[in-house]
Design a protein around this motif. Sequence first.
Motif, short mmCIF file in Angstrom:
data_model
loop_
_atom_site.label_atom_id
_atom_site.label_comp_id
_atom_site.label_asym_id
_atom_site.label_seq_id
_atom_site.Cartn_x
_atom_site.Cartn_y
_atom_site.Cartn_z
N TYR A 35 38.43 33.45 40.46
CA TYR A 35 37.39 34.45 40.71
C TYR A 35 37.54 35.69 39.81
O TYR A 35 36.81 36.65 39.97
CB TYR A 35 37.44 34.91 42.17
CG TYR A 35 37.14 33.82 43.17
CD1 TYR A 35 35.94 33.12 43.14
CD2 TYR A 35 38.05 33.49 44.16
CE1 TYR A 35 35.65 32.13 44.06
CE2 TYR A 35 37.78 32.50 45.09
CZ TYR A 35 36.58 31.83 45.03
OH TYR A 35 36.31 30.85 45.95
N CYS A 36 38.52 35.65 38.91
CA CYS A 36 38.86 36.85 38.12
C CYS A 36 39.02 36.55 36.63
O CYS A 36 40.03 36.90 36.04
CB CYS A 36 40.15 37.45 38.64
SG CYS A 36 40.13 37.87 40.38
N SER A 128 36.18 45.29 44.01
CA SER A 128 35.06 44.39 43.72
C SER A 128 35.50 42.96 43.97
O SER A 128 36.66 42.62 43.71
CB SER A 128 34.58 44.57 42.28
OG SER A 128 35.60 44.27 41.37
N ASP A 130 34.25 38.72 43.91
CA ASP A 130 33.33 37.63 43.61
C ASP A 130 32.65 37.23 44.93
O ASP A 130 33.32 37.10 45.96
CB ASP A 130 34.12 36.45 43.03
CG ASP A 130 33.25 35.29 42.65
OD1 ASP A 130 32.65 34.66 43.56
OD2 ASP A 130 33.15 34.99 41.45
N THR A 150 26.11 45.63 45.75
CA THR A 150 26.52 44.79 44.64
C THR A 150 26.37 45.57 43.34
O THR A 150 25.61 46.53 43.26
CB THR A 150 25.70 43.49 44.55
OG1 THR A 150 24.33 43.83 44.37
CG2 THR A 150 25.88 42.64 45.79
N THR A 156 33.03 40.05 34.00
CA THR A 156 32.86 38.76 34.66
C THR A 156 31.46 38.19 34.48
O THR A 156 31.20 37.05 34.86
CB THR A 156 33.15 38.87 36.18
OG1 THR A 156 32.28 39.84 36.75
CG2 THR A 156 34.60 39.24 36.43
N GLN A 158 28.68 38.88 36.05
CA GLN A 158 28.04 38.51 37.31
C GLN A 158 27.93 39.71 38.23
O GLN A 158 28.62 40.71 38.06
CB GLN A 158 28.81 37.39 38.01
CG GLN A 158 30.15 37.82 38.56
CD GLN A 158 30.84 36.71 39.34
OE1 GLN A 158 30.38 35.58 39.38
NE2 GLN A 158 31.95 37.02 39.96
N GLU A 160 28.85 41.36 41.62
CA GLU A 160 29.96 41.25 42.54
C GLU A 160 29.74 42.21 43.69
O GLU A 160 29.09 43.24 43.56
CB GLU A 160 31.29 41.57 41.83
CG GLU A 160 31.64 40.54 40.79
CD GLU A 160 33.02 40.73 40.20
OE1 GLU A 160 33.83 41.50 40.75
OE2 GLU A 160 33.30 40.07 39.19
#
Length: 168
Positions: A35-36, A128, A130, A150, A156, A158, A160
Amino acid sequence: MELLSQTERILLRPFEEADAEAAKKFWGDEDVMRYCLGATPHDKLPMILQGYRNCHQAKGLSVYAVVEKKTGEVIGACGFNISGDVQDVELIYHFARSSWGKGYATEAAKACLELARENGGVKRVSASVDPNNLDSHHILKKIGFEYAGTEWFEDTEQEESVYELKLA
């Protein structure tokens, strides 16, 4: 060894050069870091650990080694990424798969938040997550963070979930 905090089961201390091998089990593990942005190349870990030691010396807070008291092993990392001054810091935590589901992340995060309170300069702690990392969402809520919405993260690529905890 500089001991910063301890709980019933863990110790928090600054990273040491010798911790690079243990860090492979969390930062160097693709599954842990899914996730990172994925695993950190193993040859980069000594530089990262030195950076966290330098941050601790300069700012009084950093990301720390989480040591299991029973075994004396480094089982993870927990603490604060600091991009400017210590008024606004980001809580992070990563643990070896063998330590998942045992409450270590919650325990370490609480201990780190106490360090932030003792520091006196920290006003806000953010984190933060995912959207798919349900365990991390649960941990943050459990330790008192509030959902703040968010945000798009360039690194990333995206959206989060962002959580925050105000200390002042």
